[in-house]
Design an enzyme around this catalytic site. Structure first.
Site, mmCIF file in Angstrom:
data_model
loop_
_atom_site.group_PDB
_atom_site.id
_atom_site.type_symbol
_atom_site.label_atom_id
_atom_site.label_comp_id
_atom_site.label_asym_id
_atom_site.label_seq_id
_atom_site.Cartn_x
_atom_site.Cartn_y
_atom_site.Cartn_z
ATOM 1 N N HIS A 1 66.939 63.093 40.124
ATOM 2 C CA HIS A 1 65.744 62.276 39.893
ATOM 3 C C HIS A 1 65.406 62.376 41.723
ATOM 4 C CE1 HIS A 1 68.197 61.330 36.846
ATOM 5 N NE2 HIS A 1 69.685 61.068 37.219
HETATM 6 ZN ZN LIG Z 1 73.562 62.688 35.900
#
Ligand SMILES: [Zn+2]
Length: 358
Positions: free
Chosen positions: A167
């Site tokens: 992320h």
């Molecule tokens: Zn994840």
């Protein structure tokens, strides 16, 4: 497919990566080193684990997950401490191959670290403590992923027992990901290995890998296959544009459908792109009962999934780097260890017994 690393990487022409990036520079790092002939390309060190005086218990994450994977593998007598490679810590100069200076600067605010790690009380802690107890372990894991790219190219495979912070992008962290280790590992490898032009990310964590997707948005050397739960974090529509093969699955998808899709799309992606290196983000938060992944894949299903990916990649003689990524239940460490053991039992990798060469 063993590639000869260029000795003089500094003088190499680099046209295939985003050289316009403000912090781009040629590879000159202590993170890359050779393993001894007895060592396996399995990367780990005790510093991966996060110990924050009990505060880590506020997060559903098993902060000793990485060490526990190694413990299970040791119990199975598949590895010893002296077979494991201890990576170095990624320093600012390494991180800035991808990260902006302002992003790294922002990590000096405890509030920012609390937001990234999703441990709210961390905002109240002195930043020096967070640097030492939280960010340092992540920097070691990032060093491990970067080294893993090199070892995979040289030894056909490598497993970083940590990493997979998918992320995080060059200028933003989130979802427990403070450093963009996938983007870093790929950029280092593209720069270091003269003939490496095509890298594939196979991201099978339950969440969309929006960090590396944002970093490789218009980079045609990097092909992204992402299989994720369509209804959970981060639902990053801009990042989705970077995915070459997007497989959005429904919440609570079970083994049969999940494995069918993984098999079909891994096969399809490999045929379509013919990569020279695969970075496999093997998150285990697809496991049934995971409070964040919200899928219904069994432990057996995860082991089978990993076997499918490894078999297809290695059958084509393509080097593979596996990262362990997300997985938020305490039982996931044992599942990852069982999966690595399964690769050994199926003769896809060789653990103990590699002492006399591979
Ligand atoms: Zn994840």
């Amino acid at each position: 497919m063993k590639r000869k690393a260029k000795d003089d990487a500094k003088n190499k022409e680099v046209q295939h990566i985003d050289a316009s990036h403000p912090s781009f520079r040629r590879i000159d790092t202590s993170l890359y080193f050779d393993k001894s002939h007895i060592q396996l390309p399995i990367i780990f060190r005790d510093e991966y684990n996060i110990k924050l005086g009990g505060l880590e218990k506020f997060h559903p994450f098993d902060s000793n997950k990485w060490g526990n994977i190694i413990e299970v593998l040791k119990k199975k007598e598949l590895i010893d401490s002296d077979l494991i490679i201890k990576p170095k810590e990624a320093k600012d100069e390494d991180l800035m191959i991808v990260h902006t200076k302002s992003y790294l600067q922002s990590l000096k605010w405890s509030m920012k670290v609390a937001q990234i790690t999703e441990v709210a009380p961390a905002a109240l802690l002195p930043n020096c403590l967070l640097q030492k107890k939280v960010l340092k372990p992540f920097r070691y894991q990032t060093g491990g992923s970067i080294l893993g790219g090199k070892l995979a190219m040289e030894h056909n495979w490598a497993i970083n027992i940590g990493g997979g912070f998918h992320h995080c992008s060059a200028n933003n962290g989130g979802g427990f990901c403070a450093y963009a280790d996938i983007s870093l590992a790929i950029r280092f490898a593209l720069d270091f290995f003269e003939n490496l032009r095509k890298v594939m990310i196979i991201d099978l964590d339950a969440h969309q890998g929006n960090g590396h997707e944002r970093d490789f948005m218009n980079i045609k050397n990097v092909y992204i296959l992402d299989v994720y739960n369509r209804n959970i974090y981060p639902m990053d529509n801009l990042a989705k544009k970077a995915i070459k093969r997007k497989v959005e699955i429904s919440p609570f998808t079970e083994d049969e459908e999940y494995l069918k899709k993984v098999e079909l799309h891994v096969e399809g992606a490999l045929n379509e792109f013919e990569p020279q290196l695969v970075v496999y983000n093997a998150g285990t938060d697809v496991l049934k009962g995971d409070p964040l992944g919200l899928l219904n894949v069994s432990a057996k299903g995860i082991i089978k999934r990993d076997e499918i990916v490894w078999t297809k990649v290695r059958d084509r003689n393509i080097p593979i780097l596996m990262l362990t990524s997300g997985g938020y239940l305490r039982c996931t460490a044992a599942i990852i260890a069982d999966s690595i053991a399964n690769l050994h039992y199926k003769n896809i990798i060789t653990l103990k017994g590699m002492r006399n060469g591979n």
